[in-house]
Write an enzyme that holds these catalytic residues in place. Structure first.
Site, short mmCIF file in Angstrom:
data_model
loop_
_atom_site.label_atom_id
_atom_site.label_comp_id
_atom_site.label_asym_id
_atom_site.label_seq_id
_atom_site.Cartn_x
_atom_site.Cartn_y
_atom_site.Cartn_z
N ASN A 113 -57.68 55.97 -16.75
CA ASN A 113 -58.09 55.39 -17.92
C ASN A 113 -59.44 54.80 -17.15
OD1 ASN A 113 -59.64 54.31 -19.71
ND2 ASN A 113 -57.64 52.83 -20.70
N LYS B 264 -61.88 54.32 -18.87
CA LYS B 264 -62.87 53.33 -19.47
C LYS B 264 -64.11 53.21 -19.40
CE LYS B 264 -58.94 49.93 -19.07
NZ LYS B 264 -58.33 48.57 -18.47
N GLU C 97 -57.19 47.40 -25.59
CA GLU C 97 -58.32 46.73 -25.77
C GLU C 97 -59.32 47.63 -26.99
OE1 GLU C 97 -59.47 48.39 -22.32
OE2 GLU C 97 -58.58 47.31 -21.40
N GLY D 220 -55.09 44.51 -16.28
CA GLY D 220 -56.11 44.59 -15.85
C GLY D 220 -56.56 43.09 -14.79
C1 PEP Z 1 -54.93 50.24 -18.84
O1 PEP Z 1 -56.14 49.85 -19.30
O2 PEP Z 1 -54.78 50.59 -19.54
C2 PEP Z 1 -54.46 49.22 -17.52
C3 PEP Z 1 -53.42 50.05 -17.45
O3 PEP Z 1 -55.14 48.73 -16.68
P1 PEP Z 1 -54.97 48.06 -15.17
O4 PEP Z 1 -54.43 49.36 -14.46
O5 PEP Z 1 -56.83 48.30 -14.82
O6 PEP Z 1 -54.21 47.37 -15.42
#
Ligand code: PEP
Length: 262
Positions: free
Chosen positions: A9, A11, A99, A175
């Site tokens: 992802n 983002k 999110e 995150g």
């Molecule tokens: C996500 O946002 O789907 C996610 C898993 O982010 P991260 O791997 O950065 O924790």
């Protein structure tokens, strides 16, 4: 056997050049032996779907979107439909990411409308669920997850359910660099599988893939992915660099190879 599914992802990160370069770097290596036996997808920002799709055409890396609207077309300013995503040759769409739920206020009902709309046009929805830190501290994790599953998958037939992917993403792990422990993750994945079983029966629930997401990195991927009910991962930060994303895919691939050899 459930084929492990690793999805990135991306983002709202990177400019066009950086996004295309990442797709090119992945494309270069993905055919290698060490990444076999794993389904791989990437979800760039929608404005780059076309460019990334052009790079990945003919490769085993599937294209996905990070969101969609539940109507096919019409006066919905700023929205993108599943039909449009199909036009970009998308296979997947992430729905109900934390999110979107927590920053943009998306509800289970909206997620549910999108799940149905995605399936209508043959997109695979990656349906995200996950508890906040407060809900975990209050020992409400399983209750919250069950609520999200039943709300987000309302009126979904068993046949339709067999075409979805679920992603368990504890909000506090996204995150933050603080992944769930294998025990925490497996406990929730098992509960999700149990909920799916009570809704759709053993046969269907045993085929639905449940990804884990939340600070997955190459060095914790193997341990998480080796759990019985963890069938892949949804990766944020670590999917933004080809090496770390490929490291996670390699971990999934080596576990898949070991399972087939048994
Ligand atoms: C996500 O946002 O789907 C996610 C898993 O982010 P991260 O791997 O950065 O924790």
């Amino acid at each position: 056997m459930r084929v492990p599914f690793i999805a990135g992802n991306w983002k709202m990160n990177k400019d066009r050049e950086g996004t295309v370069k990442l797709a090119q770097d992945l494309k270069e290596k993905i055919g290698n032996e060490e990444y076999k036996g794993v389904e791989v997808g990437v979800c760039p920002p929608s404005v780059y779907l076309h460019a990334v799709g052009a790079e990945l055409a003919g490769t085993p890396i599937g294209l996905g979107a990070q969101n969609m609207y539940h109507e096919d077309e019409g006066a919905f300013t700023g929205e993108i439909s599943g039909k449009m995503l199909k036009g970009f040759k998308c296979k997947y769409v992430i729905l109900g990411h934390s999110e979107r739920r927590h920053i943009l206020g998306e509800t289970n009902h909206e997620v549910c409308l999108k799940v149905h709309a995605a399936l209508n046009v043959d997109l695979t929805p990656i349906v995200c669920v996950g508890e906040t830190l407060l809900e975990r501290i209050q020992e409400r994790t399983i209750e919250v997850i069950k609520e999200q599953i039943s709300g987000s998958l309302a009126v979904l037939t068993a046949e339709r359910a067999s075409r979805i992917v679920v992603a368990y993403e504890p909000v506090w792990a996204i995150g933050t660099g603080k992944a769930a422990t294998t025990e925490q993750a497996q406990e929730v994945h098992k509960a999700i599988r149990g909920t799916l079983k009570s809704r759709y029966g053993e046969e269907i629930s045993s085929t639905i893939r449940i990804q884990y997401g939340g600070s997955v990195k190459p060095d914790n991927a193997r341990e998480l992915l080796s759990q019985e009910d963890i069938d892949g991962a949804l990766i944020g930060g670590a999917s933004l660099k080809a090496d770390s994303f490929l490291g996670i895919i390699a971990a999934a691939s080596s576990l898949a190879g070991e399972a087939t050899a048994k």
